[in-house]
Write a protein that holds these residues in place. Sequence first.
Motif, PDB file in Angstrom:
ATOM      1  N   SER A   7       3.913  -4.829   6.415  1.00  0.00           N
ATOM      2  CA  SER A   7       3.347  -4.170   7.649  1.00  0.00           C
ATOM      3  C   SER A   7       2.622  -2.766   7.611  1.00  0.00           C
ATOM      4  O   SER A   7       1.868  -2.319   8.660  1.00  0.00           O
ATOM      5  N   ILE A   8       2.891  -2.308   6.467  1.00  0.00           N
ATOM      6  CA  ILE A   8       2.341  -0.901   6.158  1.00  0.00           C
ATOM      7  C   ILE A   8       0.817  -0.885   5.959  1.00  0.00           C
ATOM      8  O   ILE A   8       0.353  -1.868   5.026  1.00  0.00           O
ATOM      9  N   ARG A   9       0.122  -0.115   6.484  1.00  0.00           N
ATOM     10  CA  ARG A   9      -1.359  -0.167   6.212  1.00  0.00           C
ATOM     11  C   ARG A   9      -2.164   1.049   5.672  1.00  0.00           C
ATOM     12  O   ARG A   9      -1.291   2.384   6.103  1.00  0.00           O
ATOM     13  N   TRP A  46      -6.533   3.259   9.402  1.00  0.00           N
ATOM     14  CA  TRP A  46      -5.764   3.591  10.711  1.00  0.00           C
ATOM     15  C   TRP A  46      -6.600   3.557  11.819  1.00  0.00           C
ATOM     16  O   TRP A  46      -7.960   4.283  11.749  1.00  0.00           O
ATOM     17  N   HIS A  59       3.327   5.707   6.213  1.00  0.00           N
ATOM     18  CA  HIS A  59       3.932   5.988   7.586  1.00  0.00           C
ATOM     19  C   HIS A  59       5.234   4.953   7.846  1.00  0.00           C
ATOM     20  O   HIS A  59       5.718   4.498   6.948  1.00  0.00           O
ATOM     21  N   GLU A  60       5.759   5.177   9.081  1.00  0.00           N
ATOM     22  CA  GLU A  60       7.004   4.513   9.392  1.00  0.00           C
ATOM     23  C   GLU A  60       6.885   3.061   9.493  1.00  0.00           C
ATOM     24  O   GLU A  60       5.585   2.666   9.938  1.00  0.00           O
ATOM     25  N   ALA A  61       7.898   2.453   9.194  1.00  0.00           N
ATOM     26  CA  ALA A  61       7.880   0.824   9.470  1.00  0.00           C
ATOM     27  C   ALA A  61       9.170   0.456   9.778  1.00  0.00           C
ATOM     28  O   ALA A  61      10.218   0.855   9.493  1.00  0.00           O
ATOM     29  N   LYS A 107      10.947   5.037   6.439  1.00  0.00           N
ATOM     30  CA  LYS A 107      10.259   6.254   6.724  1.00  0.00           C
ATOM     31  C   LYS A 107       9.988   7.025   5.278  1.00  0.00           C
ATOM     32  O   LYS A 107      10.629   7.149   4.501  1.00  0.00           O
ATOM     33  N   PRO A 108       8.872   7.608   5.379  1.00  0.00           N
ATOM     34  CA  PRO A 108       8.183   8.462   4.338  1.00  0.00           C
ATOM     35  C   PRO A 108       9.150   9.385   4.053  1.00  0.00           C
ATOM     36  O   PRO A 108       9.609  10.098   4.945  1.00  0.00           O
ATOM     37  N   LEU A 111       7.741  -3.573   4.705  1.00  0.00           N
ATOM     38  CA  LEU A 111       6.808  -3.035   3.736  1.00  0.00           C
ATOM     39  C   LEU A 111       5.450  -3.544   3.752  1.00  0.00           C
ATOM     40  O   LEU A 111       4.446  -2.823   3.578  1.00  0.00           O
ATOM     41  N   ILE A 169       5.728   5.810   1.138  1.00  0.00           N
ATOM     42  CA  ILE A 169       4.864   4.945   1.967  1.00  0.00           C
ATOM     43  C   ILE A 169       4.270   5.905   3.071  1.00  0.00           C
ATOM     44  O   ILE A 169       4.548   6.830   3.423  1.00  0.00           O
ATOM     45  N   SER A 186       0.773  -1.311   0.222  1.00  0.00           N
ATOM     46  CA  SER A 186      -0.041  -0.006   0.098  1.00  0.00           C
ATOM     47  C   SER A 186       0.887   1.227   0.036  1.00  0.00           C
ATOM     48  O   SER A 186       1.390   1.668   1.024  1.00  0.00           O
TER      49      SER A 186
END
Length: 208
Positions: free
Chosen positions: A160-162, A167, A97-99, A111-112, A158, A95, A89
Amino acid sequence: MPSPTDTTSKRNRRPGVKEADQKQYDERVVNIDRVARVVKGGRRFRFRALVVVGDHKGKVGIGLSKGADVTAAVTKATEVAKKQIVTLSLYKGTIPHEAEAKVGGSYILLKPASPGTGLIAGGVVRVILEVAGVSNALSKSLGSSNKTNTSYATIEALTSIRPASSWITRQSATRFDKKEAGSKLLNKSSKKPPTQTSHTNVTEESKK
């Protein structure tokens, strides 16, 4: 009898179709190692290949496989990578948000970044982000530099990013707004104006 031009045109068509199928994903060979297995009578050497595939549109996969020679190892690893493709996503080339993720001794932080930043990454992380379609991102490797563990840690981070729509903060905000709207409607319905019969009864009693 078919003319020679027809046969040549048919021969030229087939490779084009195969190339179109093969070029659906961008294939990158990240690492090739020579591994040895001790058997009776000496060592048996083989090759291990790590391959990353992606379509630059949010799909990426990695594959690790062994073979008797480099070509066989790369072919097997590519097939494994295509079977393990995951969909990410992304948001406007970066990205949401942070992951972070840890696999073995490798620890990856993503980090984005704003447009124009580019990819601040190196090694396996940069290759995976490029193939996945991420054009602006910051990354840092805080653990081991093992390429296999680093690649799997990057994929885990990657995946784990939502997206922003899922959110918890946004979901709770929408639920709170709905609760507030419902409570206002209940308060308005509970406040009823006094009936006419009660008013007339009060006036008659006051006259008596």
